[in-house]
Design a protein around this motif. Structure first.
Motif, PDB file in Angstrom:
ATOM      1  N   TYR A 140      -5.911   4.127 -12.749  1.00  0.00           N
ATOM      2  CA  TYR A 140      -6.170   5.037 -11.471  1.00  0.00           C
ATOM      3  C   TYR A 140      -6.232   6.294 -11.923  1.00  0.00           C
ATOM      4  CZ  TYR A 140      -5.369   7.194  -7.095  1.00  0.00           C
ATOM      5  OH  TYR A 140      -5.416   7.666  -5.879  1.00  0.00           O
ATOM      6  N   LYS A 199       0.835   3.919  -2.984  1.00  0.00           N
ATOM      7  CA  LYS A 199       0.560   5.396  -2.807  1.00  0.00           C
ATOM      8  C   LYS A 199       1.746   6.180  -3.356  1.00  0.00           C
ATOM      9  CE  LYS A 199      -0.759   8.331   0.907  1.00  0.00           C
ATOM     10  NZ  LYS A 199      -0.914   8.774   2.406  1.00  0.00           N
ATOM     11  N   HIS A 259      -7.694  -0.293  -3.909  1.00  0.00           N
ATOM     12  CA  HIS A 259      -6.857   1.048  -3.748  1.00  0.00           C
ATOM     13  C   HIS A 259      -7.513   2.027  -4.840  1.00  0.00           C
ATOM     14  CE1 HIS A 259      -4.139   0.583  -0.634  1.00  0.00           C
ATOM     15  NE2 HIS A 259      -4.109  -0.701  -0.795  1.00  0.00           N
ATOM     16  N   SER A 304       0.799  -1.193   0.035  1.00  0.00           N
ATOM     17  CA  SER A 304      -0.012   0.056   0.077  1.00  0.00           C
ATOM     18  C   SER A 304       0.802   1.381   0.093  1.00  0.00           C
ATOM     19  CB  SER A 304      -0.976   0.072   1.126  1.00  0.00           C
ATOM     20  OG  SER A 304      -1.744  -1.082   1.044  1.00  0.00           O
ATOM     21  N   TYR A 335      -5.361  -4.164  -6.065  1.00  0.00           N
ATOM     22  CA  TYR A 335      -5.329  -2.760  -6.897  1.00  0.00           C
ATOM     23  C   TYR A 335      -6.973  -2.131  -6.807  1.00  0.00           C
ATOM     24  CZ  TYR A 335      -0.842  -3.729  -8.428  1.00  0.00           C
ATOM     25  OH  TYR A 335       0.492  -3.971  -8.629  1.00  0.00           O
TER      26      TYR A 335
END
Length: 141
Positions: free
Chosen positions: A138, A90, A118, A86, A115
Motif C-alpha cells: 500500500y 484505514k 482498498h 475498512s 485489500y
C-alpha cells in the motif's frame, strides 16, 4: 465505532475472536491444533488496535510498526460486512510511515478482494505453511 489501542483486559476476547475468525476465513486449513493462545504469539511485539462499538469488540488489527507491516486483520464473523474491517484497515494505514505491506493467503479470496478494493497492489507471491500467499503493498498518498 471507535478504534483504540488494545488493553490487557481485551486478551480473552481477542483470543476467542482470533480463533473463531481464522476458522471461519481459512476453512481449507486443518484447525484442530489451533489454540486460543495463538493470538499471543501472532501479535507479540506488535501494536494492536481494537474496533469497538457500544462495548462490543468487533475486530482487531496488529501492525509491526517498524516494518509498516499489517500482520493481522480479523473481524468477528458476526460483524463482517459492516465496515469494521475498512475502519481498522484505514487506521492501520494511518500509522504507516512509508509503503505498507501485508501477506494474504491466495485461497482467502474475500480478503484479497477487500485489500485490492482498498488500494493494495500485489507485488510478489510466496509459500507459507498455510499455503501460497501474495505479498501486497500500500503506497501512501
Amino acid at each position: 465505532m471507535i478504534i483504540r489501542r488494545w488493553q490487557e483486559s481485551d486478551r480473552p476476547f481477542l483470543r476467542t475472536l482470533y480463533l473463531r475468525a481464522r476458522k471461519s476465513a481459512w476453512r481449507w486449513l486443518d484447525s484442530s491444533d489451533w489454540r486460543l493462545e495463538d493470538f499471543d504469539t501472532a501479535t507479540l511485539g506488535e501494536t494492536v488496535w481494537v474496533a469497538e462499538e457500544d462495548g462490543h469488540r468487533m475486530g482487531f488489527a496488529s501492525v509491526s510498526v517498524n516494518d509498516n507491516f499489517l500482520h493481522n486483520l480479523f473481524i468477528d464473523p458476526d460483524f463482517q460486512g459492516k465496515g469494521v474491517g475498512s475502519a481498522l484497515l484505514k487506521h492501520a494505514q494511518s500509522t504507516f510511515t512509508h509503503t505498507g505491506a501485508l501477506k494474504c493467503l491466495l485461497l482467502n479470496k474475500d480478503a484479497l478482494t477487500f485489500y485490492q478494493h482498498h488500494g493494495w497492489k500485489v507485488e510478489a507471491q510466496g509459500v507459507s505453511p498455510q499455503g501460497d500467499y501474495l505479498l501486497m503493498h500500500y503506497v501512501l498518498k
